[in-house]
Design an enzyme around this catalytic site. Structure first.
Site, PDB file in Angstrom:
ATOM      1  CE  LYS A 122      -2.240  -0.968   3.832  1.00 54.11           C
ATOM      2  NZ  LYS A 122      -1.669  -2.297   4.121  1.00 54.11           N
ATOM      3  CG  ASN A 126      -2.299   2.765   7.304  1.00 52.78           C
ATOM      4  OD1 ASN A 126      -2.568   2.954   8.470  1.00 52.78           O
ATOM      5  ND2 ASN A 126      -1.618   1.711   6.885  1.00 52.78           N
ATOM      6  CG  HIS A 186      -3.999  -6.241  10.690  1.00 50.48           C
ATOM      7  ND1 HIS A 186      -3.090  -5.757  11.606  1.00 50.48           N
ATOM      8  CD2 HIS A 186      -3.675  -5.665   9.499  1.00 50.48           C
ATOM      9  CE1 HIS A 186      -2.256  -4.917  11.001  1.00 50.48           C
ATOM     10  NE2 HIS A 186      -2.584  -4.848   9.724  1.00 50.48           N
TER      11      HIS A 186
END
Length: 453
Positions: A120, A143, A190
């Site tokens: 990302k 982010n 996660h």
């Protein structure tokens, strides 16, 4: 968006929470800032705001009488959306937004948004640089380290925004809708937060949930989950592939990145002209090209930016060479899939530093990816025994324990021979030993530079 006079709870006092609170205060909202950590210094947090700001702060517990005043809740990304207090607000029909949803409702201009388990930050940075070659007003947020809310009030109808969006942020969107979205890949990560893989997949796919057929979603054809779920996406899909030619989309053909439209193929660029290493980075480049092309950036602008773009900090970042040993910082390799890509990018025998906080990951595929390239694995942190057990099960026994990152660096330097690499690519989060992966990576670089020749 009119929030004037409304009492709004901002849950979380980190950089995202502070930015959200400031955005709301600038629109004449009345803010209650809350954090469950009752050891925080409230006076220091309030120094972030003007003395006369309409903000109250509570830590540990939020008084019931204050809960009853709330008309909207804004969650920071680090706050789980299934906390009992958050569920209580939803049950009372109080809207619960994430910081990204708030920013989106306040912002203007075009939005390109990128998610995925890995890649990302590199892709977001690359898209941002490409867009800056074509547009005068480009913001890179999310982010990547710049809260979307901190930039929202600076955006105009001429602004083009590129946002890196995590699964945590996507849990709490409502109307969020990018003109162009991208999902780079989906691999387990996660799960301590999302609980199940299906929940994690749903969070990632949420980036497309409000898109229409006139908008675009860029997807990785080599990701099995994305191929299976593509039929559920309303946006027009543009595929990219690093393993096979596509009739429509972008693909890697040997050392060429190509674009195919109805079977007519043009070369975008040779990977020999890129300064970023590894097949995963060629995927990131293809995704970036697809996104930039979708908003009208000329191919020559794209090529020029690609030629000059360097790897982002902490992602397979070359540090230095000492005594013929090459050091690489891949602290952003915070899960096994990302760390696999770090190993794959190495082209020499490697002493690898791994381990850290346990996110309920498994490490078998990571260890199998060593493929004779890893000559020593030095393990640190909470997961070191777990990883060692999985290494033993895979028949890999060249592992060692270290009690600190410094000890791990010293041990790797001792074991490495001229021509070898030392790679920090932990396959784990940094928490417990470091505040974040950036601090871990910076400390690694400092330790490496301090090594004696």
């Amino acid at each position: 968006m009119d929030v004037s006079g409304k009492k709004i709870l901002v849950f979380g006092t980190g950089i995202s929470g502070i930015s959200a609170a400031k955005l709301l205060l600038g629109r004449q909202a009345r803010v209650i800032l809350f954090d469950g950590n009752d050891t925080l210094d409230c006076a220091r947090i309030l120094e972030e705001f003007p003395e006369d700001a309409a903000v109250e702060i509570y830590t540990g517990e939020l008084p019931q009488e204050k809960r009853e005043e709330i008309g909207l809740v804004v969650l920071s990304p680090g706050v789980p959306a299934d906390l009992p207090m958050v569920c209580d607000f939803r049950a009372a029909q109080i809207p619960v937004w994430g910081e990204v949803e708030l920013a989106y409702r306040c912002a203007k201009g075009d939005l390109l948004a990128i998610t995925g388990t890995n890649g990302k930050t590199t892709t977001t940075s690359l898209v941002g640089e490409i867009l800056k070659s074509r547009f005068d007003n480009v913001k890179v947020v999310g982010n990547i380290g710049i809260p979307y809310t901190s930039m929202a009030d600076e955006m105009t109808e001429e602004t083009v925004t590129v946002a890196e969006i995590s699964s945590f942020q996507l849990e709490t969107i409502d109307s969020f809708c990018p003109r162009v979205s991208a999902i780079l890949n989906i691999t387990p990560d996660h799960l301590n937060r999302h609980h199940t893989m299906e929940n994690y997949i749903a969070a990632k796919l949420a980036i497309t949930k409000n898109q229409t057929p006139e908008q675009i979603c860029v997807l990785n054809y080599e990701d099995e989950i994305l191929r299976e779920r593509a039929a559920d996406i309303s946006a027009r899909i543009v595929w990219f592939s690093s393993l096979r030619p596509l009739r429509d989309g972008y693909y890697l053909d040997g050392s060429r990145i190509c674009r195919s439209e109805d079977g007519e193929v043009t070369e975008v660029i040779s990977t020999d002209d890129l300064k970023i290493l590894g097949r995963h980075n060629y995927e990131n480049a293809m995704a970036a090209v697809a996104m930039a092309s979708a908003v009208g950036v000329p191919m020559e602008n794209i090529r020029n930016t690609l030629r000059n773009f360097r790897a982002v900090e902490h992602r397979i970042e070359y540090v230095t060479e000492k005594r013929g040993v090459y050091f690489y910082n891949d602290s952003k390799g915070t899960n096994p899939d990302a760390a696999i890509k770090g190993i794959q990018a190495m082209d020499r025998p490697t002493c690898l530093i791994g381990g850290g906080y346990d996110k309920n990951s498994t490490y078998k595929e990571w260890i199998e990816s060593f493929d004779g390239k890893v000559k020593a694995l030095v393990l640190i942190g909470q997961t070191r025994e777990k990883i060692a057990a999985e290494a033993e099960a895979c028949g890999f026994t060249d592992y060692f324990f270290a009690d600190s990152l410094q000890e791990a660096v010293d041990l790797c330097y001792e074991k490495a021979e001229p021509g070898d690499a030392v790679l920090l690519s932990p396959a784990c989060a940094s928490w417990g030993m470091f505040p974040n992966y950036e601090v871990r990576g910076k400390m690694f670089k400092e330790m490496v530079h301090a090594l004696k020749e």
